[in-house]
Design an enzyme around this catalytic site. Structure first.
Site, short mmCIF file in Angstrom:
data_model
loop_
_atom_site.label_atom_id
_atom_site.label_comp_id
_atom_site.label_asym_id
_atom_site.label_seq_id
_atom_site.Cartn_x
_atom_site.Cartn_y
_atom_site.Cartn_z
N HIS A 30 73.82 24.85 113.45
CA HIS A 30 73.75 25.25 112.13
C HIS A 30 73.78 26.91 112.14
O HIS A 30 73.16 27.68 112.80
CB HIS A 30 72.07 25.19 111.67
CG HIS A 30 71.97 23.62 111.04
ND1 HIS A 30 71.09 23.04 110.43
CD2 HIS A 30 72.84 22.65 111.50
CE1 HIS A 30 71.17 21.89 110.03
NE2 HIS A 30 72.25 21.47 110.74
N TYR A 60 64.51 25.78 102.88
CA TYR A 60 63.02 26.06 102.73
C TYR A 60 62.86 26.42 101.25
O TYR A 60 63.69 27.58 100.71
CB TYR A 60 63.00 27.41 103.47
CG TYR A 60 62.90 27.17 104.87
CD1 TYR A 60 63.96 27.19 105.73
CD2 TYR A 60 61.58 27.08 105.75
CE1 TYR A 60 64.15 27.06 107.08
CE2 TYR A 60 61.67 26.73 107.15
CZ TYR A 60 62.85 26.79 107.95
OH TYR A 60 63.02 26.73 109.24
N PRO A 71 54.34 26.00 111.53
CA PRO A 71 55.64 25.64 111.69
C PRO A 71 56.70 26.21 111.03
O PRO A 71 58.09 26.05 111.45
CB PRO A 71 55.77 23.95 111.35
CG PRO A 71 54.32 23.78 110.48
CD PRO A 71 53.45 24.80 111.03
N LYS A 85 59.01 28.20 115.55
CA LYS A 85 59.05 28.97 116.45
C LYS A 85 58.13 28.25 117.94
O LYS A 85 58.10 28.67 118.76
CB LYS A 85 58.44 30.18 116.35
CG LYS A 85 59.08 31.30 115.57
CD LYS A 85 60.34 31.74 116.58
CE LYS A 85 61.43 32.34 115.52
NZ LYS A 85 63.10 31.59 115.96
N TYR A 110 64.87 34.32 113.13
CA TYR A 110 64.93 33.00 113.18
C TYR A 110 65.62 32.61 114.42
O TYR A 110 65.56 31.51 114.87
CB TYR A 110 65.72 32.79 111.82
CG TYR A 110 65.63 31.18 111.52
CD1 TYR A 110 64.43 30.80 110.81
CD2 TYR A 110 66.50 30.28 111.73
CE1 TYR A 110 64.41 29.39 110.44
CE2 TYR A 110 66.33 29.03 111.54
CZ TYR A 110 65.32 28.37 110.89
OH TYR A 110 65.31 26.93 110.51
C1 PHB Z 1 61.50 20.03 111.51
O1 PHB Z 1 62.63 19.56 111.25
O2 PHB Z 1 60.42 19.27 111.66
C2 PHB Z 1 61.38 21.56 111.25
C3 PHB Z 1 62.37 22.50 111.02
C4 PHB Z 1 62.25 23.77 110.60
C5 PHB Z 1 61.01 24.27 110.65
C6 PHB Z 1 59.91 23.57 110.83
C7 PHB Z 1 60.05 21.98 111.02
O3 PHB Z 1 60.99 25.41 110.20
#
Ligand code: PHB
Ligand code: APR
Length: 396
Positions: A77, A205, A297, A301, A389
């Site tokens: 990605h 997000y 989450p 990280k 990130y």
């Molecule tokens: C997930 O795919 O579970 C996931 C991805 C990105 C995040 C948190 C969880 O920031």
């Protein structure tokens, strides 16, 4: 029944990704280790966790010799979307940092490490109960445990505490030498896994008046979705239809229109917490991963930070056994914590930016809106988000 006594160089407590990765790196350097895991292998594999790997984590998994499936099946990605105020804005990781992340579930990382361990015939004791650490302030610690009713004593040089937030390792350090720092957030994440194509080829997000939402994935046919929820929510109150209605209502119109829904194959609620304990070493015991720190989450990280600890711990132990030098292990806690606090700050910041807080008030809300707008209109601000990130650079 008498106690069975065995010996190894490094006793690893916990067979999650941190413990397994350490075991693999030590094995490749010719250092013996035994992993003691409280649960069964199937139970460890049933836990669904985040799935975004920093380039530094991928590099370490390659060094551990477990990168093949990750490179074949992981999704590269080069950006992600930030959605707010009815619009979506792309953060171009590749343009801003020259790097990309890899979407590959933590469960798959764990499976690859378990497979490599069993192929190499390395010892993992599953269903090890009543694990106790003794003599960690001496140079000959002993880890006692029970398996199938039989008591065991594992003598070793060092103990790696990779047993997660609720493990026994951190609790074995005297309270007088341990400092902990904690923030508990006033909401949780309700997550759903389902076998449907992801709503978008990149992660979204979303910050919405109804709360945060995240569209993630495990593959091109498996999606992982989350919505911010109250801490007292009950799973039984969230049938799939209600979950997807809620998710759709928090997405920008284009994403909402293309969302494909299907029966959930997993559904869970997780509270959000930031936690750090200092120091990460006491005598012969080294803490790594969730045993020493937890991040919310947002930003994914957790696993990457665990891998960064293991990178330093493996190097320190290899230096110690190969060259007799304790420089690496003596510096372990300080060097880990430097990176840990930066990731803790980033995860806290991204959580604060993307969620609705019950008590933020009008002022807090406007500041959040201004920050989001600044973030997507300033190359400097987007760059700061992107470099965190993809993972801050390692010193070496
Ligand atoms: C997930 O795919 O579970 C996931 C991805 C990105 C995040 C948190 C969880 O920031
Ligand atoms: N004895 C033996 N094993 C234990 C004990 C104990 N007393 N207590 C816990 N364990 C085991 C757990 O069953 C678990 O399998 O330790 C393991 C810890 O694994 P994780 O919780 O997955 O922690 P870690 O390996 O540090 O992984 C890093 O990254 O995405 C994040 O939080 C997420 O777990 C993830 C973390």
């Amino acid at each position: 029944m008498s106690e069975l006594i065995t010996r190894t160089q490094v006793a690893i407590i916990g067979g999650g990704p941190a413990g397994l990765l350490l075991g693999q790196l030590l094995h490749r350097a010719g250092i013996d280790a035994v992993i003691l895991e409280r649960q069964s292998a199937d139970h460890v594999l049933s836990r669904i966790r985040a799935g975004v790997l920093e380039p530094g984590t991928v590099e370490l998994l390659d060094q551990a010799g477990v990168g093949a499936r990750l490179h074949a099946e992981g999704l590269s990605h080069s950006g992600f979307e930030l959605a707010f105020d009815g619009m979506s804005h792309r953060i171009d990781l590749q343009a801003l940092t020259g790097q990309h992340v890899t979407v590959y579930g933590q469960t798959e990382v764990t499976r690859d490490l378990m497979d490599a361990r069993s192929r190499a015939g390395l010892p993992t004791v599953y269903l090890a109960s009543d694990v106790r650490l003794e003599g960690i302030e001496s140079d000959s610690p002993i880890v006692r445990y029970v398996r199938d009713g039989q008591s065991h004593a594992l003598r070793c040089d060092y103990v790696a505490g990779c047993d997660g937030f609720h493990g026994v390792s951190r609790a074995s350090i005297p309270a007088s030498v341990l400092r902990s720092f904690e923030r508990v957030y006033p909401f949780g994440w309700l997550g759903v896994l389902c076998d449907t194509p992801p709503v978008s080829h990149e992660l979204i997000y979303a910050n919405h008046p109804r709360g945060f939402a995240l569209c993630s994935m495990r593959s091109v046919t498996r999606s992982r979705y989350y919505v911010q929820c109250d801490l007292d929510e009950k799973l039984e109150d969230w049938p799939d239809e209600r979950f997807f209605d809620e998710l759709r209502s928090r997405l920008d119109p284009r994403a909402a229109a293309t969302l494909i829904t299907g029966p959930s194959i997993e559904k869970s609620i997780a509270p959000l917490r930031s936690f750090v304990c200092e120091p990460m070493r006491h005598g012969a015991l080294f803490l790594a991963g969730d045993a020493a720190h937890i991040v919310p989450p947002t930003g994914a990280k957790g696993l990457n930070l665990a891998a960064a600890d293991i990178r330093l711990l493996a190097r320190g132990l290899i230096e110690r056994y190969r060259h007799g030098s304790t420089t690496g292990i003596d510096d372990y806690s300080r060097r880990c914590l430097e990176r840990v606090w930066k990731a803790v700050r980033f995860s806290w910041w991204m959580t604060t930016l993307m969620h609705r807080f019950p008590d933020s008030g009008g002022f807090g809300q406007r500041v959040q809106e201004a920050e989001l707008s600044y973030l997507v209109s300033s190359a400097a601000a987007s760059g700061a988000l992107a470099e965190n990130y993809v993972g801050l650079p390692f010193e070496d």
